[in-house]
Design a protein around this motif. Structure first.
Motif: not given
Length: 615
Positions: A24-41
């Protein structure tokens, strides 16, 4: 985070979208894979995911975290030592696969490695009153749901059958009424009080029961919301002509389809038992971090199960047990034996009433309703004929002969003379008033009302009921209105005038008052597709990813004014360590003050081997 970001980059687009959906990841504020990894953790994101995992899966994750990086065999052995009741290595492996798909751990080289942030979150649970790793694995389930006694079982079956019959009957009345007059949905959700009271009276239920039954009918797609109004759907019309057991099967099937998989699994494993507090205790044990969201899911579906007879007083009925295991055929067979038998004949009375000695066959009931009004709806229903009700059927395309033939086929008392006279007289009078569009190519434009009976037309012209129509005489046989023909036609029909609609050629047509409402199909774009496209567009390969990671670490050091130890590979291959205070990052270089030499250095990111916080 670098490990997780690299792992995310290696996923194909389909797997990446699936993971984004699962977490259930929101796309807000995610620009690259590091942002995505940070959101998941992120701790909140981890906690949200953990709250939707069952106890055994949580035990696998927590125990693996306590062990560090165990092999699967070691993990299985440790779980067994703690008292975990699942000793099957295949089951544990399946749970590991699911956790890996959720990006909570990584299984590599035969070891199971939860991410440190996940382990830290689980280790903090005991301080919040949630179970530790040992508790997750070792605390047994509470007392199983209690089976019903023989006496309670008979009571449950009788009450469940009554509720099933009542729900089917009430929803049939709901559909019939919404076909006649849709109900408006408020902007804040729910029906307005006037519509709720109207439906309550028609359905023969309390006002508080209307909304739940509307929800049941909507879930089965018997009614749909369009243009802010609830109306009958084509599926609803088909449902009305089915037998009671088949109608019930549609309601039960839609309930089962909407039942969350995890809740279904809980109940399907324990059919024929009492729900109640024991179920809530079991759910609280099975989903220790589930909290209110799981209780709410149970409460909503338990309410609807009671309404349609899947349960009765929180105990599963025999038909309900079959529904829970997905055997709708067995459920229909059970409920058919429990429901009162349908009848196919009626008694026609001289007072123009029609009495059914039991629940009428659905097809007969549907046909009767087209030209008779329901007076009472019990096991033995009563209908009443009137000039207005017969006129309604004539407007829908019936004639005197078809109505009399149908009544003759179902009546055990023949057709009394008053009934015959009423129907033939209504047919003779039908169409004495005609309504049509002034301009046939503009059906929503002005309209006319015509009649050769000047007295009847005069009565319409002075009838205060029709003041909003703005009827004005244009000749001795015609009135005119600025409103559309269908509005004028139904206003005259409601006022019980013998009115018929006609087309441009003067041929009688049979309009439907409210067209069937089709379920709106809105194909919303999948937000994960755009997010994956963004991630791929910003990904420049391993080298760029490595530089991006270094830049992210340096940005964090700058933000927190942190001194770092930076290892830099020199042109001759030698690695030199600097103690630096980063000042800025940009253009593939970073600028920092050397603490030891007390000078400013500018170094290329490509030469940096590692960055670690200074002691």
């Amino acid at each position: 985070m670098l490990t997780l970001a690299s792992r995310l980059r290696a996923l194909d687009d389909a797997a990446l979208r699936r993971m984004i959906g699962l977490r259930r990841v929101s796309a807000h504020g995610i620009h690259d894979f590091f942002d995505l990894a940070e959101a998941l953790l992120d701790p909140d994101a981890i906690e949200s995911t953990l709250s939707r995992l069952d106890r055994s899966t949580l035990a696998v994750l927590a125990v693996a975290g306590e062990l560090g990086a165990p092999s699967l065999a070691t993990l299985v052995e440790s779980l067994a030592d703690l008292g975990h009741d699942t000793l099957d290595a295949a089951d544990i492996a399946a749970r590991v696969d699911r956790l890996e798909e959720l990006m909570l751990l990584v299984a590599v080289d035969g070891t199971v490695r939860p991410y440190p942030a996940v382990t830290a979150q689980l280790r903090g649970w005991p301080a919040r009153g949630l179970p530790s790793a040992a508790d997750l694995a070792g605390v047994p389930a509470p007392t199983p749901l209690a089976p019903l006694s023989a006496t309670d079982g008979r009571f449950t079956e009788r009450l469940a059958a009554e509720r099933a019959f009542a729900a089917v009957s009430s929803i049939a009345e709901l559909l019939t009424e919404l076909a006649r007059e849709p109900a408006r949905e408020l902007s804040r959700g729910g029906l307005g009080l006037p519509d709720t009271k109207r439906l309550s009276a028609v359905m023969g239920i309390d006002v508080d029961e209307v909304a739940p039954l509307v929800s049941v009918a909507a879930r089965a797609e018997l009614i749909v919301l369009a243009g802010g109004y609830w109306g009958q759907s084509p599926a609803g019309e088909e449902w009305l002509v089915n037998g009671a057991a088949t109608r019930w099967a549609v309601l039960a099937g839609s309930w089962l389809d909407a039942l969350p998989t995890d809740v279904r699994e809980i109940l399907a494993q324990r059919p024929g038992v009492a729900w109640g507090d024991a179920l809530h205790r079991f759910v609280a044990w099975l989903y220790p971090a589930g909290g209110a969201w799981m209780d709410e899911r149970i409460a909503v579906f338990a309410r609807d199960a009671e309404l349609i007879g899947i349960t009765a007083r929180q105990a599963t009925s025999a038909a309900g047990a079959s529904v829970l295991v997905g055997d709708l055929d067995a459920a229909v067979a059970t409920i058919t034996a429990s429901l009162p038998a349908e009848v196919g004949t009626v008694y026609l009375q001289h007072d123009l009433s029609i009495v059914a000695p039991g629940p009428l066959s659905s097809s007969i009931d549907a046909r009767l309703r087209t030209f008779a009004d329901v007076e009472s709806r019990e096991l033995a229903s009563t209908y009443r004929l009137s000039g207005a009700s017969v006129n309604r059927a004539l407007a829908a395309g019936e004639d005197a002969e078809s109505l009399l033939a149908f009544l003759a086929s179902i009546s055990v008392t023949g057709i009394p003379q008053p009934v015959d006279y009423l129907i033939r007289d209504a047919a003779d009078r039908y169409g004495r008033v005609r309504v049509g569009a002034l301009h046939p190519d503009d059906p929503d434009g002005a309209s006319y009302v015509s009649s050769d009976d000047a007295a009847l037309l005069g009565a319409i012209a002075v009838d205060q009921t029709f003041t909003p129509l703005g009827l004005s005489p244009v000749s001795a046989t015609r009135l005119q209105s600025a409103l559309p023909a269908h509005t004028v036609f139904w206003a005259l029909t409601d006022a019980r005038y013998p009115v018929a609609a006609e087309d441009a050629a003067g041929t009688i047509v049979h309009p439907r008052r409210h067209e069937f409402t089709a379920a709106p199909r809105t194909d919303l774009p999948d937000p994960s597709i755009a997010l994956v496209e963004t991630l791929r567009a910003t990904d420049g390969g391993e080298a760029k990813a490595a530089n991006a990671w270094l830049a992210r670490q340096l940005d964090a050091a700058i933000k927190h004014r942190q001194t770092v130890s930076v290892s830099v590979r020199m042109p001759d291959g030698e690695v030199v360590d600097y103690l630096l205070e980063p000042a800025s990052v940009g253009g593939g270089r970073f600028r920092a003050r050397d603490r030891r030499a007390d000078i400013e250095r500018t170094l290329p990111l490509s030469s940096i081997v590692s960055i670690t916080p200074a002691p």
